[in-house]
Design a protein around this motif. Structure first.
Motif, PDB file in Angstrom:
ATOM      1  N   SER A 158     -26.782  66.678  31.524  1.00 41.08           N
ATOM      2  CA  SER A 158     -27.590  66.189  30.408  1.00 41.08           C
ATOM      3  C   SER A 158     -28.801  65.433  30.929  1.00 41.08           C
ATOM      4  CB  SER A 158     -26.742  65.261  29.530  1.00 41.08           C
ATOM      5  OG  SER A 158     -27.496  64.708  28.477  1.00 41.08           O
ATOM      6  N   ASN A 159     -29.895  65.509  30.173  1.00 38.39           N
ATOM      7  CA  ASN A 159     -31.110  64.764  30.504  1.00 38.39           C
ATOM      8  C   ASN A 159     -31.956  64.615  29.246  1.00 38.39           C
ATOM      9  OD1 ASN A 159     -34.107  64.526  31.518  1.00 38.39           O
ATOM     10  ND2 ASN A 159     -32.853  64.032  33.304  1.00 38.39           N
ATOM     11  N   ALA A 160     -32.772  63.584  29.218  1.00 43.23           N
ATOM     12  CA  ALA A 160     -33.610  63.308  28.050  1.00 43.23           C
ATOM     13  C   ALA A 160     -34.666  64.382  27.808  1.00 43.23           C
ATOM     14  CB  ALA A 160     -34.287  61.950  28.195  1.00 43.23           C
ATOM     15  N   ILE A 161     -34.944  65.216  28.799  1.00 40.26           N
ATOM     16  CA  ILE A 161     -35.955  66.260  28.598  1.00 40.26           C
ATOM     17  C   ILE A 161     -35.517  67.254  27.532  1.00 40.26           C
ATOM     18  CG2 ILE A 161     -36.882  66.067  30.934  1.00 40.26           C
ATOM     19  CD1 ILE A 161     -35.284  68.560  31.689  1.00 40.26           C
ATOM     20  N   TRP A 162     -34.228  67.289  27.221  1.00 42.38           N
ATOM     21  CA  TRP A 162     -33.726  68.205  26.194  1.00 42.38           C
ATOM     22  C   TRP A 162     -33.492  67.507  24.855  1.00 42.38           C
ATOM     23  CZ3 TRP A 162     -30.663  68.857  31.006  1.00 42.38           C
ATOM     24  CH2 TRP A 162     -31.189  69.875  31.810  1.00 42.38           C
ATOM     25  N   ASN A 163     -33.911  66.260  24.723  1.00 45.49           N
ATOM     26  CA  ASN A 163     -33.706  65.533  23.466  1.00 45.49           C
ATOM     27  C   ASN A 163     -34.372  66.228  22.290  1.00 45.49           C
ATOM     28  OD1 ASN A 163     -32.151  63.545  24.614  1.00 45.49           O
ATOM     29  ND2 ASN A 163     -33.766  61.999  24.655  1.00 45.49           N
ATOM     30  N   GLY A 164     -35.548  66.805  22.518  1.00 42.54           N
ATOM     31  CA  GLY A 164     -36.297  67.417  21.425  1.00 42.54           C
ATOM     32  C   GLY A 164     -35.614  68.617  20.828  1.00 42.54           C
ATOM     33  N   THR A 165     -34.831  69.323  21.618  1.00 40.81           N
ATOM     34  CA  THR A 165     -34.146  70.514  21.110  1.00 40.81           C
ATOM     35  C   THR A 165     -32.775  70.181  20.539  1.00 40.81           C
ATOM     36  OG1 THR A 165     -33.233  70.987  23.305  1.00 40.81           O
ATOM     37  CG2 THR A 165     -35.347  71.994  22.746  1.00 40.81           C
ATOM     38  N   ARG A 166     -32.326  68.948  20.773  1.00 44.03           N
ATOM     39  CA  ARG A 166     -31.031  68.517  20.243  1.00 44.03           C
ATOM     40  C   ARG A 166     -31.243  67.173  19.557  1.00 44.03           C
ATOM     41  NH1 ARG A 166     -30.126  70.139  25.746  1.00 44.03           N
ATOM     42  NH2 ARG A 166     -29.104  72.184  25.842  1.00 44.03           N
ATOM     43  N   LYS A 167     -31.774  67.216  18.358  1.00 43.18           N
ATOM     44  CA  LYS A 167     -32.261  66.011  17.703  1.00 43.18           C
ATOM     45  C   LYS A 167     -31.153  65.099  17.187  1.00 43.18           C
ATOM     46  CE  LYS A 167     -36.584  68.250  16.289  1.00 43.18           C
ATOM     47  NZ  LYS A 167     -37.417  67.532  17.264  1.00 43.18           N
ATOM     48  N   ARG A 168     -29.981  65.631  16.865  1.00 41.73           N
ATOM     49  CA  ARG A 168     -28.963  64.802  16.230  1.00 41.73           C
ATOM     50  C   ARG A 168     -28.093  64.075  17.260  1.00 41.73           C
ATOM     51  NH1 ARG A 168     -23.772  65.312  13.970  1.00 41.73           N
ATOM     52  NH2 ARG A 168     -23.558  67.427  14.780  1.00 41.73           N
ATOM     53  N   ILE A 169     -27.502  64.824  18.174  1.00 50.15           N
ATOM     54  CA  ILE A 169     -26.688  64.227  19.234  1.00 50.15           C
ATOM     55  C   ILE A 169     -27.236  64.739  20.556  1.00 50.15           C
ATOM     56  CG2 ILE A 169     -24.390  64.022  20.248  1.00 50.15           C
ATOM     57  CD1 ILE A 169     -23.206  64.485  17.505  1.00 50.15           C
ATOM     58  N   ASN A 170     -27.855  63.841  21.326  1.00 50.69           N
ATOM     59  CA  ASN A 170     -28.513  64.259  22.553  1.00 50.69           C
ATOM     60  C   ASN A 170     -28.314  63.214  23.661  1.00 50.69           C
ATOM     61  OD1 ASN A 170     -30.294  62.159  21.853  1.00 50.69           O
ATOM     62  ND2 ASN A 170     -31.644  63.567  20.753  1.00 50.69           N
ATOM     63  N   HIS A 171     -29.090  63.351  24.718  1.00 47.88           N
ATOM     64  CA  HIS A 171     -28.931  62.438  25.852  1.00 47.88           C
ATOM     65  C   HIS A 171     -29.193  60.989  25.452  1.00 47.88           C
ATOM     66  CE1 HIS A 171     -28.721  61.456  30.126  1.00 47.88           C
ATOM     67  NE2 HIS A 171     -29.780  60.704  29.971  1.00 47.88           N
ATOM     68  N   ALA A 172     -30.157  60.776  24.569  1.00 47.71           N
ATOM     69  CA  ALA A 172     -30.439  59.417  24.098  1.00 47.71           C
ATOM     70  C   ALA A 172     -29.219  58.831  23.387  1.00 47.71           C
ATOM     71  CB  ALA A 172     -31.651  59.424  23.164  1.00 47.71           C
ATOM     72  N   THR A 173     -28.490  59.671  22.650  1.00 45.86           N
ATOM     73  CA  THR A 173     -27.264  59.223  21.982  1.00 45.86           C
ATOM     74  C   THR A 173     -26.244  58.757  23.004  1.00 45.86           C
ATOM     75  OG1 THR A 173     -27.663  60.966  20.340  1.00 45.86           O
ATOM     76  CG2 THR A 173     -25.520  59.865  20.282  1.00 45.86           C
ATOM     77  N   LEU A 174     -26.114  59.515  24.081  1.00 51.24           N
ATOM     78  CA  LEU A 174     -25.152  59.180  25.129  1.00 51.24           C
ATOM     79  C   LEU A 174     -25.525  57.884  25.834  1.00 51.24           C
ATOM     80  CD1 LEU A 174     -22.783  59.805  27.006  1.00 51.24           C
ATOM     81  CD2 LEU A 174     -24.309  61.330  28.294  1.00 51.24           C
ATOM     82  N   VAL A 175     -26.796  57.737  26.195  1.00 43.25           N
ATOM     83  CA  VAL A 175     -27.243  56.518  26.879  1.00 43.25           C
ATOM     84  C   VAL A 175     -27.037  55.305  25.981  1.00 43.25           C
ATOM     85  CG1 VAL A 175     -29.256  55.325  27.850  1.00 43.25           C
ATOM     86  CG2 VAL A 175     -28.874  57.747  28.346  1.00 43.25           C
ATOM     87  N   ALA A 176     -27.294  55.474  24.678  1.00 43.42           N
ATOM     88  CA  ALA A 176     -27.105  54.365  23.732  1.00 43.42           C
ATOM     89  C   ALA A 176     -25.631  53.999  23.618  1.00 43.42           C
ATOM     90  CB  ALA A 176     -27.658  54.755  22.365  1.00 43.42           C
ATOM     91  N   ARG A 177     -24.750  55.001  23.613  1.00 43.38           N
ATOM     92  CA  ARG A 177     -23.315  54.716  23.540  1.00 43.38           C
ATOM     93  C   ARG A 177     -22.842  53.966  24.776  1.00 43.38           C
ATOM     94  NH1 ARG A 177     -19.453  52.539  22.710  1.00 43.38           N
ATOM     95  NH2 ARG A 177     -17.338  53.364  22.513  1.00 43.38           N
ATOM     96  N   LEU A 178     -23.307  54.372  25.933  1.00 42.71           N
ATOM     97  CA  LEU A 178     -22.938  53.683  27.159  1.00 42.71           C
ATOM     98  C   LEU A 178     -23.512  52.265  27.178  1.00 42.71           C
ATOM     99  CD1 LEU A 178     -23.388  56.730  29.526  1.00 42.71           C
ATOM    100  CD2 LEU A 178     -21.243  55.498  29.159  1.00 42.71           C
ATOM    101  N   ALA A 179     -24.694  52.093  26.612  1.00 40.72           N
ATOM    102  CA  ALA A 179     -25.278  50.748  26.518  1.00 40.72           C
ATOM    103  C   ALA A 179     -24.422  49.852  25.626  1.00 40.72           C
ATOM    104  CB  ALA A 179     -26.707  50.833  25.981  1.00 40.72           C
ATOM    105  N   GLU A 180     -23.863  50.426  24.555  1.00 41.68           N
ATOM    106  CA  GLU A 180     -22.956  49.664  23.691  1.00 41.68           C
ATOM    107  C   GLU A 180     -21.720  49.218  24.465  1.00 41.68           C
ATOM    108  OE1 GLU A 180     -22.045  52.229  20.470  1.00 41.68           O
ATOM    109  OE2 GLU A 180     -24.020  52.060  19.505  1.00 41.68           O
ATOM    110  N   MET A 181     -21.346  50.003  25.463  1.00 44.23           N
ATOM    111  CA  MET A 181     -20.209  49.647  26.309  1.00 44.23           C
ATOM    112  C   MET A 181     -20.601  48.678  27.418  1.00 44.23           C
ATOM    113  SD  MET A 181     -18.550  53.488  26.659  1.00 44.23           S
ATOM    114  CE  MET A 181     -17.225  52.950  27.731  1.00 44.23           C
TER     115      MET A 181
END
Length: 261
Positions: A158-181
């Motif tokens: 996974s990488n943020a370069i693909w965030n635009g093609t996966r707008k709902r659940i993407n790499h940014a979602t994963l990084v944010a979840r890990l930040a919550e942890m």
């Protein structure tokens, strides 16, 4: 003492000499998709780099599982493993095969006690589960990860370069979840780079130097940012014959978080 996931953790070791503690709390942890090969023999490549804790992906089942190795995978030739050497031992490992991700978590004891989780992200078409969704699903199975400091590392695909093609659940979602942890990427903190703008690839698709990507990560507690002493990514020329992925090595000095008393 440091805080992790809203909980306090004491750094306590038996020897009262601060300077000795400072030295013994420095260690290196590495993650590498090694592209086949028996786990313990492949880990030897990382021990040569000074690592004492290794998370391997796509490795074969070890010849013998014991206190320095835990493994989980869909077939004997391919899985994910946590291995230790030197001052560290793997005290316990659990291996959930759910949500499409092959993962393993274990309690590592040594100069520092911590939980380590290895990730090898997979996707599926039936049902449709993306790489990010599979990792998020696996994280959801481990509510106990916040009970002590945890390092989560591996091949996330996974990488943020693909965030635009996966707008709902993407790499940014994963990084944010890990930040919550309470976790951050050691690579990005050390080099000051943003997700999607990495200058050091960890993967070369089909071993083609012209198709580089950064999809391997090591997430550490936010409170450890000041303890990150080095982050290294293997070079294409040095590692292309071994794998399409480069090892990612993080050197931590937890003694830097302690103050002399």
């Amino acid at each position: 003492m440091w805080l992790h996931g809203g909980q306090a953790h004491d750094v306590r070791l038996p020897h009262p000499d601060y300077h000795r503690l400072y030295v013994c709390m420095r260690f290196r942890i590495a993650t590498w998709n090694c592209y086949r090969g028996e786990a313990q023999s492949r880990a030897e490549f990382l021990w040569r780099l000074g690592a004492e804790i290794a998370i391997l992906q796509e490795c074969g089942q070890p010849e013998a599982e014991h206190a320095v190795c835990g493994w989980n995978g869909p077939r004997p030739a391919q899985g994910v493993a946590i291995l230790t050497t030197g001052r560290f031992q793997l005290a316990h490992s659990s291996a959930p095969l759910k949500a499409g991700t092959y993962g393993i978590s274990g309690e590592v004891s040594g100069p520092v006690d911590l939980r380590v989780m290895g990730i090898w992200a997979h996707r599926s078409r039936t049902p449709a589960i993306s790489y990010v969704q599979s990792v998020l699903g696996t994280l959801g199975l481990h509510d106990d990860l916040l009970q002590q400091p945890v390092v989560i590392a591996g091949d996330f695909n996974s990488n943020a370069i693909w965030n635009g093609t996966r707008k709902r659940i993407n790499h940014a979602t994963l990084v944010a979840r890990l930040a919550e942890m309470g976790l951050v990427s050691a690579y990005h903190e050390f080099f000051g780079e943003s997700h999607g703008s990495e200058s050091r690839p960890t993967h070369y698709f089909l071993r083609d130097e012209g198709r580089p990507f950064h999809i391997d990560y090591c997430f550490v507690p936010r409170e450890w940012i000041g303890a990150i002493r080095a982050v290294e990514v293997g070079s294409y020329l040095d590692w292309r014959d071994q794998s399409d992925h480069m090892p990612l090595i993080v050197e931590l000095d937890l003694g830097a978080l302690m103050e002399p008393t």
